[in-house]
Design a protein around this motif. Structure first.
Motif, PDB file in Angstrom:
ATOM      1  N   LEU A   3       0.857  -1.167   0.000  1.00  0.00           N
ATOM      2  CA  LEU A   3       0.000   0.000   0.000  1.00  0.00           C
ATOM      3  C   LEU A   3       0.898   1.223   0.000  1.00  0.00           C
ATOM      4  O   LEU A   3       2.097   1.115   0.249  1.00  0.00           O
ATOM      5  CB  LEU A   3      -0.969  -0.001   1.188  1.00  0.00           C
ATOM      6  N   THR A   4       0.328   2.373  -0.286  1.00  0.00           N
ATOM      7  CA  THR A   4       1.085   3.621  -0.328  1.00  0.00           C
ATOM      8  C   THR A   4       0.678   4.484   0.854  1.00  0.00           C
ATOM      9  O   THR A   4      -0.507   4.620   1.145  1.00  0.00           O
ATOM     10  CB  THR A   4       0.806   4.383  -1.639  1.00  0.00           C
ATOM     11  N   VAL A   5       1.661   5.053   1.527  1.00  0.00           N
ATOM     12  CA  VAL A   5       1.429   6.011   2.612  1.00  0.00           C
ATOM     13  C   VAL A   5       1.905   7.368   2.115  1.00  0.00           C
ATOM     14  O   VAL A   5       3.047   7.499   1.671  1.00  0.00           O
ATOM     15  CB  VAL A   5       2.210   5.629   3.891  1.00  0.00           C
ATOM     16  N   THR A  21       6.041   3.135   0.641  1.00  0.00           N
ATOM     17  CA  THR A  21       5.194   1.950   0.594  1.00  0.00           C
ATOM     18  C   THR A  21       5.356   1.162   1.884  1.00  0.00           C
ATOM     19  O   THR A  21       6.360   1.277   2.586  1.00  0.00           O
ATOM     20  CB  THR A  21       5.524   1.056  -0.613  1.00  0.00           C
ATOM     21  N   ALA A  22       4.327   0.351   2.159  1.00  0.00           N
ATOM     22  CA  ALA A  22       4.342  -0.529   3.328  1.00  0.00           C
ATOM     23  C   ALA A  22       3.543  -1.780   2.968  1.00  0.00           C
ATOM     24  O   ALA A  22       2.803  -1.796   1.976  1.00  0.00           O
ATOM     25  CB  ALA A  22       3.741   0.174   4.535  1.00  0.00           C
ATOM     26  N   SER A  23       3.675  -2.804   3.761  1.00  0.00           N
ATOM     27  CA  SER A  23       2.947  -4.048   3.523  1.00  0.00           C
ATOM     28  C   SER A  23       1.471  -3.869   3.821  1.00  0.00           C
ATOM     29  O   SER A  23       1.101  -3.255   4.819  1.00  0.00           O
ATOM     30  CB  SER A  23       3.504  -5.163   4.401  1.00  0.00           C
ATOM     31  N   ALA A  24       0.638  -4.436   2.963  1.00  0.00           N
ATOM     32  CA  ALA A  24      -0.814  -4.397   3.147  1.00  0.00           C
ATOM     33  C   ALA A  24      -1.246  -5.594   3.994  1.00  0.00           C
ATOM     34  O   ALA A  24      -0.438  -6.450   4.345  1.00  0.00           O
ATOM     35  CB  ALA A  24      -1.493  -4.428   1.788  1.00  0.00           C
ATOM     36  N   GLY A  25      -2.544  -5.621   4.318  1.00  0.00           N
ATOM     37  CA  GLY A  25      -3.114  -6.776   5.002  1.00  0.00           C
ATOM     38  C   GLY A  25      -3.192  -6.676   6.500  1.00  0.00           C
ATOM     39  O   GLY A  25      -3.673  -7.589   7.159  1.00  0.00           O
ATOM     40  N   ARG A  26      -2.738  -5.589   7.053  1.00  0.00           N
ATOM     41  CA  ARG A  26      -2.852  -5.423   8.509  1.00  0.00           C
ATOM     42  C   ARG A  26      -3.646  -4.167   8.807  1.00  0.00           C
ATOM     43  O   ARG A  26      -4.008  -3.419   7.930  1.00  0.00           O
ATOM     44  CB  ARG A  26      -1.497  -5.385   9.172  1.00  0.00           C
ATOM     45  N   SER A  27      -3.895  -3.935  10.069  1.00  0.00           N
ATOM     46  CA  SER A  27      -4.744  -2.818  10.483  1.00  0.00           C
ATOM     47  C   SER A  27      -4.000  -1.487  10.410  1.00  0.00           C
ATOM     48  O   SER A  27      -2.761  -1.442  10.362  1.00  0.00           O
ATOM     49  CB  SER A  27      -5.240  -3.040  11.911  1.00  0.00           C
ATOM     50  N   LEU A  28      -4.768  -0.415  10.434  1.00  0.00           N
ATOM     51  CA  LEU A  28      -4.175   0.924  10.487  1.00  0.00           C
ATOM     52  C   LEU A  28      -3.338   1.082  11.747  1.00  0.00           C
ATOM     53  O   LEU A  28      -2.248   1.646  11.702  1.00  0.00           O
ATOM     54  CB  LEU A  28      -5.263   1.995  10.418  1.00  0.00           C
ATOM     55  N   ASP A  29      -3.835   0.580  12.878  1.00  0.00           N
ATOM     56  CA  ASP A  29      -3.049   0.686  14.118  1.00  0.00           C
ATOM     57  C   ASP A  29      -1.695  -0.015  13.975  1.00  0.00           C
ATOM     58  O   ASP A  29      -0.674   0.509  14.430  1.00  0.00           O
ATOM     59  CB  ASP A  29      -3.824   0.112  15.306  1.00  0.00           C
ATOM     60  N   PRO A  67      -6.305  -3.315   2.533  1.00  0.00           N
ATOM     61  CA  PRO A  67      -6.015  -4.130   1.358  1.00  0.00           C
ATOM     62  C   PRO A  67      -4.858  -3.582   0.527  1.00  0.00           C
ATOM     63  O   PRO A  67      -4.519  -2.397   0.617  1.00  0.00           O
ATOM     64  CB  PRO A  67      -7.321  -4.097   0.560  1.00  0.00           C
ATOM     65  N   ALA A  68      -4.294  -4.428  -0.278  1.00  0.00           N
ATOM     66  CA  ALA A  68      -3.222  -4.022  -1.185  1.00  0.00           C
ATOM     67  C   ALA A  68      -3.750  -2.982  -2.161  1.00  0.00           C
ATOM     68  O   ALA A  68      -4.905  -3.014  -2.567  1.00  0.00           O
ATOM     69  CB  ALA A  68      -2.696  -5.234  -1.939  1.00  0.00           C
ATOM     70  N   GLY A  69      -2.880  -2.041  -2.504  1.00  0.00           N
ATOM     71  CA  GLY A  69      -3.207  -1.046  -3.502  1.00  0.00           C
ATOM     72  C   GLY A  69      -3.859   0.218  -2.986  1.00  0.00           C
ATOM     73  O   GLY A  69      -4.002   1.175  -3.734  1.00  0.00           O
TER      74      GLY A  69
END
Length: 81
Positions: A3-5, A21-29, A67-69
């Motif tokens: 994902l993009t930050v 960028t960072a890995s997707a699939g986890r929570s915002l926290d 999610p990714a993207g």
């Protein structure tokens, strides 16, 4: 899966970059914890007071998987009016 930050104003200054960028699939926290660990106390302080947009929509469920993207915008409190 990434994902993009994107960082704005004081968050950009604290992170020392406009986006990453960072890995997707986890929570915002979980993402916020990773970003604070990655960039240190200055960004951690900003993140505590920041608002977050997920693909342009305010995030109200900080435990939902990202999610990714998607794009996560980090918006620190703004002064003025």
């Amino acid at each position: 899966m990434q994902l993009t930050v994107r960082y704005f104003a004081g968050a950009r200054a604290a992170a020392g970059r406009t986006e990453e960028t960072a890995s997707a699939g986890r929570s915002l926290d979980a993402l916020v914890d990773e970003l604070a660990a990655r960039h240190g106390d200055r960004l951690a302080t900003v993140l505590k007071a920041a608002s977050f947009l997920i693909d342009g929509v305010a995030c109200h469920d900080r435990q939902a998987p990202l999610p990714a993207g998607v794009t996560v915008d980090v918006l620190p409190p703004f002064a003025g009016g």
